[in-house]
Design a protein around this motif. Structure first.
Motif, short mmCIF file in Angstrom:
data_model
loop_
_atom_site.label_atom_id
_atom_site.label_comp_id
_atom_site.label_asym_id
_atom_site.label_seq_id
_atom_site.Cartn_x
_atom_site.Cartn_y
_atom_site.Cartn_z
N ASP A 189 -0.68 8.42 10.00
CA ASP A 189 -2.22 8.15 10.48
C ASP A 189 -3.18 8.30 9.29
O ASP A 189 -3.88 7.37 9.37
CB ASP A 189 -2.38 9.40 11.27
CG ASP A 189 -1.60 9.14 12.89
OD1 ASP A 189 -1.09 8.25 13.02
OD2 ASP A 189 -2.02 10.10 13.71
N ALA A 190 -2.86 9.10 8.39
CA ALA A 190 -3.85 9.55 7.13
C ALA A 190 -3.77 8.12 6.32
O ALA A 190 -4.80 7.64 5.92
CB ALA A 190 -3.73 10.48 6.54
N ALA A 191 -2.56 7.63 5.88
CA ALA A 191 -2.31 6.59 4.99
C ALA A 191 -2.81 5.37 5.83
O ALA A 191 -3.50 4.34 5.09
CB ALA A 191 -0.91 6.40 4.78
N ALA A 192 -2.65 5.12 6.96
CA ALA A 192 -2.96 3.87 7.94
C ALA A 192 -4.65 3.85 7.72
O ALA A 192 -5.19 2.82 7.79
CB ALA A 192 -2.46 3.93 9.06
N MET A 193 -5.24 5.18 7.79
CA MET A 193 -6.73 4.91 7.77
C MET A 193 -7.29 4.65 6.40
O MET A 193 -8.17 3.86 6.17
CB MET A 193 -7.32 6.49 8.32
CG MET A 193 -8.84 6.61 8.37
SD MET A 193 -9.33 5.45 9.85
CE MET A 193 -8.72 6.37 11.34
N ARG A 194 -6.71 5.24 5.33
CA ARG A 194 -7.16 4.80 4.08
C ARG A 194 -6.70 3.35 3.81
O ARG A 194 -7.59 2.89 2.98
CB ARG A 194 -6.20 5.61 2.83
CG ARG A 194 -6.58 5.70 1.62
CD ARG A 194 -5.98 6.63 0.65
NE ARG A 194 -6.25 8.13 1.07
CZ ARG A 194 -5.58 8.84 0.19
NH1 ARG A 194 -4.74 8.65 -0.79
NH2 ARG A 194 -6.03 10.34 0.46
N ARG B 169 0.04 2.29 10.90
CA ARG B 169 0.65 3.49 11.15
C ARG B 169 2.12 3.50 11.32
O ARG B 169 2.53 4.58 10.70
CB ARG B 169 -0.25 3.99 12.54
CG ARG B 169 -0.31 5.42 12.82
CD ARG B 169 -0.98 5.98 13.95
NE ARG B 169 -1.01 4.98 15.28
CZ ARG B 169 -0.19 5.01 16.18
NH1 ARG B 169 0.86 5.86 16.31
NH2 ARG B 169 0.00 4.03 17.14
N VAL B 170 2.49 2.80 12.15
CA VAL B 170 4.08 2.86 12.58
C VAL B 170 4.77 2.58 11.02
O VAL B 170 5.81 3.17 10.77
CB VAL B 170 4.58 2.16 13.46
CG1 VAL B 170 6.08 2.04 13.75
CG2 VAL B 170 3.62 2.39 14.54
N ILE B 171 4.37 1.68 10.40
CA ILE B 171 5.12 1.19 9.21
C ILE B 171 5.18 2.22 8.20
O ILE B 171 5.96 2.80 7.51
CB ILE B 171 4.83 -0.07 8.53
CG1 ILE B 171 5.12 -1.43 9.53
CG2 ILE B 171 5.52 -0.42 7.17
CD1 ILE B 171 6.43 -1.56 9.55
N PHE C 216 0.58 -1.19 0.01
CA PHE C 216 -0.24 -0.16 0.05
C PHE C 216 0.89 1.18 0.06
O PHE C 216 0.67 2.12 -0.71
CB PHE C 216 -1.00 -0.02 1.28
CG PHE C 216 -1.78 1.09 1.16
CD1 PHE C 216 -3.28 0.91 0.26
CD2 PHE C 216 -1.77 2.25 2.05
CE1 PHE C 216 -4.09 1.90 0.34
CE2 PHE C 216 -2.79 3.36 1.88
CZ PHE C 216 -3.89 3.14 1.22
N GLY C 217 2.05 1.15 0.89
CA GLY C 217 2.77 2.36 0.91
C GLY C 217 3.54 2.76 -0.34
O GLY C 217 3.83 3.86 -0.83
#
Length: 269
Positions: free
Chosen positions: A199-204, A170-172, A66-67
């Motif tokens: 935070d934003a990317a983990a929520m997405r 969130r941490v990764i 995802f990242g």
């Protein structure tokens, strides 16, 4: 390879004083971590991980993908597990007792930073003693993840395999952001950017995987809400302490007494 390793121990890992003996010892820990790395698929098939740990490993693989799709610098970061590596990473920070003036250390590449890292608690405690002997207040905590800002293929630490899906994502994603953008000496900027993106990317990530109305997303949003409340609480305490520290009419002894009262009020708040 050895020169690069030593340079990164000083520059990227943000470890303690630059004495040759210390850096040599730190290099030993770094090498033991690198030598313990096992590819994620091999670690999964090793029989050494529990079902829950394998599930978290699968989640981290999903997060890495995802990242990458978001444009973060993933490369081979967190594509291995430091299988059997049993050290805890400790961070030490310090400040003047009656001023928000943190102790800082300067290193190449990363610039000025307000903390030091250690692989052994005893060594961290020695640093705490030295700082306190200089009249500083100290804060000792563990570090949940490990990063060399992308200079090495940072592994997943065994402790990370016990995280929740929200925490892992969130941490990764936070650490991948550091590997993508890092301004030397700009700790506040670097952490603010990584916190926001993480935070934003983990929520997405959770919304994409489970749907915006899912229980997983609801739990993550509740966690975010709790964290925001906690930040507001600490910001209020910070502002009151800042006013106290700047009060020219009080002696240091009086400020110390009032400071204790403010800290004692925190649980009730």
């Amino acid at each position: 390879m050895v020169f690069r390793l030593f340079a990164l121990l000083v520059a990227a890992m943000v470890l303690s004083s630059c004495g040759v003996a210390y850096v040599g010892k730190a290099a030993t820990y770094q090498l033991s971590m690198l030598n313990s790395r096992v590819p994620n698929l091999e670690a999964r098939a090793s029989g050494q991980l529990s079902r829950e740990e394998r599930q978290t490993l699968d989640i981290i693989e999903e997060v890495r993908g995802f990242g990458s799709r978001l444009g973060l610098n993933v490369g081979e970061l967190y594509s291995t597990v430091a299988l059997g590596w049993d050290h805890t990473i400790w961070n030490v920070s310090a400040s003047k007792p009656l001023a928000f003036e943190p102790a800082t250390w300067w290193f190449p590449i990363v610039g000025t930073v307000p903390y030091l890292g250690f692989f052994e608690k005893d060594e961290a405690l020695d640093q705490v003693d030295a700082l306190e002997a200089d009249g500083l207040e100290t804060y000792l905590r563990t570090a949940g993840a490990y990063s060399t800002l992308g200079y090495f293929e940072d592994p997943i630490l065994p402790s990370m395999l016990h995280w929740s899906e929200w925490t892992a994502a969130r941490v990764i994603l936070h650490e991948l952001t550091h590997a993508t953008i890092w301004l030397p000496g700009s700790v506040n900027f670097n952490e603010s950017v990584a916190n926001f993106v993480g935070d934003a990317a983990a929520m997405r990530f959770l919304e994409t995987k489970y749907g915006a109305q899912s229980q997983s997303v609801a739990r993550a949003k509740a966690s975010q809400s709790d964290h925001r409340i906690w930040r507001v609480l600490l910001q209020g305490l910070y502002q009151e302490l800042a006013q106290l520290y700047q009060n020219q009419e009080l002696t240091d002894e009086a400020k110390t007494i009032e400071k204790k009262k403010l800290y004692d009020s925190l649980p009730a708040r």
